[in-house]
Every structure is written in C-alpha cells, then in structure tokens.
Design a protein around this motif. Sequence first.
Motif, PDB file in Angstrom:
ATOM      1  N   ASN A  27      -3.005   0.660  -3.769  1.00 48.79           N
ATOM      2  CA  ASN A  27      -2.878  -0.795  -2.968  1.00 48.79           C
ATOM      3  C   ASN A  27      -2.806  -1.851  -4.091  1.00 48.79           C
ATOM      4  O   ASN A  27      -3.474  -1.688  -5.040  1.00 48.79           O
ATOM      5  N   CYS A  76      -5.393  -1.166  -7.051  1.00 48.38           N
ATOM      6  CA  CYS A  76      -6.247   0.056  -7.079  1.00 48.38           C
ATOM      7  C   CYS A  76      -5.260   1.218  -6.840  1.00 48.38           C
ATOM      8  O   CYS A  76      -4.409   1.277  -5.944  1.00 48.38           O
ATOM      9  N   GLY A 122      -6.198   4.957  -6.288  1.00 54.02           N
ATOM     10  CA  GLY A 122      -7.549   6.083  -5.929  1.00 54.02           C
ATOM     11  C   GLY A 122      -8.669   4.805  -5.601  1.00 54.02           C
ATOM     12  O   GLY A 122      -8.583   3.978  -4.613  1.00 54.02           O
ATOM     13  N   ASN A 123      -9.911   5.150  -6.143  1.00 61.74           N
ATOM     14  CA  ASN A 123     -11.010   4.539  -6.231  1.00 61.74           C
ATOM     15  C   ASN A 123     -11.101   3.523  -7.552  1.00 61.74           C
ATOM     16  O   ASN A 123     -12.035   3.076  -7.502  1.00 61.74           O
ATOM     17  N   ILE A 124     -10.088   3.498  -8.238  1.00 60.98           N
ATOM     18  CA  ILE A 124     -10.342   2.790  -9.483  1.00 60.98           C
ATOM     19  C   ILE A 124      -9.443   1.613  -9.431  1.00 60.98           C
ATOM     20  O   ILE A 124      -8.226   1.643  -9.119  1.00 60.98           O
ATOM     21  N   CYS A 125     -10.018   0.283  -9.562  1.00 61.68           N
ATOM     22  CA  CYS A 125      -9.215  -0.939  -9.412  1.00 61.68           C
ATOM     23  C   CYS A 125      -9.329  -1.896 -10.771  1.00 61.68           C
ATOM     24  O   CYS A 125     -10.254  -1.593 -11.476  1.00 61.68           O
ATOM     25  N   THR A 164       0.883  -1.147  -0.045  1.00 69.32           N
ATOM     26  CA  THR A 164       0.010  -0.022  -0.136  1.00 69.32           C
ATOM     27  C   THR A 164       0.900   1.099   0.107  1.00 69.32           C
ATOM     28  O   THR A 164       1.956   1.228   0.506  1.00 69.32           O
ATOM     29  N   ASN A 207      -2.292   6.865  -1.925  1.00 64.63           N
ATOM     30  CA  ASN A 207      -3.427   6.208  -3.021  1.00 64.63           C
ATOM     31  C   ASN A 207      -3.382   5.161  -3.595  1.00 64.63           C
ATOM     32  O   ASN A 207      -3.824   4.853  -4.887  1.00 64.63           O
ATOM     33  N   ARG A 219      -5.560  -8.009  -7.551  1.00 67.16           N
ATOM     34  CA  ARG A 219      -6.294  -6.564  -8.055  1.00 67.16           C
ATOM     35  C   ARG A 219      -5.183  -5.313  -7.861  1.00 67.16           C
ATOM     36  O   ARG A 219      -4.500  -5.772  -6.839  1.00 67.16           O
TER      37      ARG A 219
END
Length: 155
Positions: free
Chosen positions: A35, A42, A44-47, A30, A33, A40
């Motif tokens: 991980n 990611c 930000g909020n896009i994975c 991590t 922003n 997967r």
Amino acid sequence: MSGLPVCSLFLLLISAILNVISLATAFWVTARNFNLGLWRICIGNICANLGSTAEIDSTRAFSIISFLLLLVAIVIQIREIWFRAVSGADKQKLTAILGFCAGASACIAMSVFTASARPSGGAMFSWSFALGWVSTVLSMVAGAVAFVAIKTDAH
C-alpha cells in the motif's frame, strides 16, 4: 436566514475531515501485500517514508493548500452564522470562493496523482484516494451552496 449557510458549513466540515483522513492514510494505491500513501509506503508489514518526487510533492502541496483553504472557509462560515448582525454577503461570498478554491486545489492534487500513479500488476486506487476525490466534490458543493445562500438571502 435560511439553513443554507449551516448546510454549507456542514459540507465544509465533512470535506475537511475527509481531506485530512485522505492525507494522513497510506491507502491511495493498494495491492495484495502493498500500500502507498502520500507519506508512507508499506510492503507487507514493513513501512518506510515515501521519497520525494515532483508528482508526490505537488500532490502533497495542493492537498495541504486545499485543507488550509477549507479551514479558513470554516472559520468565516462559523462567524457568519453566529455573528450575522455584524457581517454581510461579502463574508458569504468569501466562504463560497474559498470552497471553490479548496475544491480546485484538491482537484489539481488528485489529478496529478491520478496521472502519475498508473497502478498496474493487480494494484489499484484505494479508499484514501477515493476520500480525496469525495472531499474535492464536497468542497465544490459547499461553495455552490454558499453562493445559493447569498441569492436566497437577497430576496
């Protein structure tokens, strides 16, 4: 019968649960922003699904093998505890060997990932990664407890 087979079963169950959580979550590495997991990535909020590399594939494979070995060890240990009259030390030995093999497989998986990930720029190994190592140690300890159970039941 001593409580060691039950203790071994408990350690195997905890190890298997931690192994699955580690495999399924995307928090091996991590950053602020960002991980990354085995499946997967990611930002930000896009994975997105993580691509395939030799290191990731071998980490996935050895982690899954470890989990499957843990499942077999759990089934054998449950049978050993509940149907003690029809089994013997051979089943307990098999449980111990499977625990060690699961731990060795997990250790290979974790070592490959550790050697290949090399987080930098504020990134660091995270809790999913740590759970993988804890699962590795618990597998080995469960194998050791199963071997001790053989020795104490023999006396």
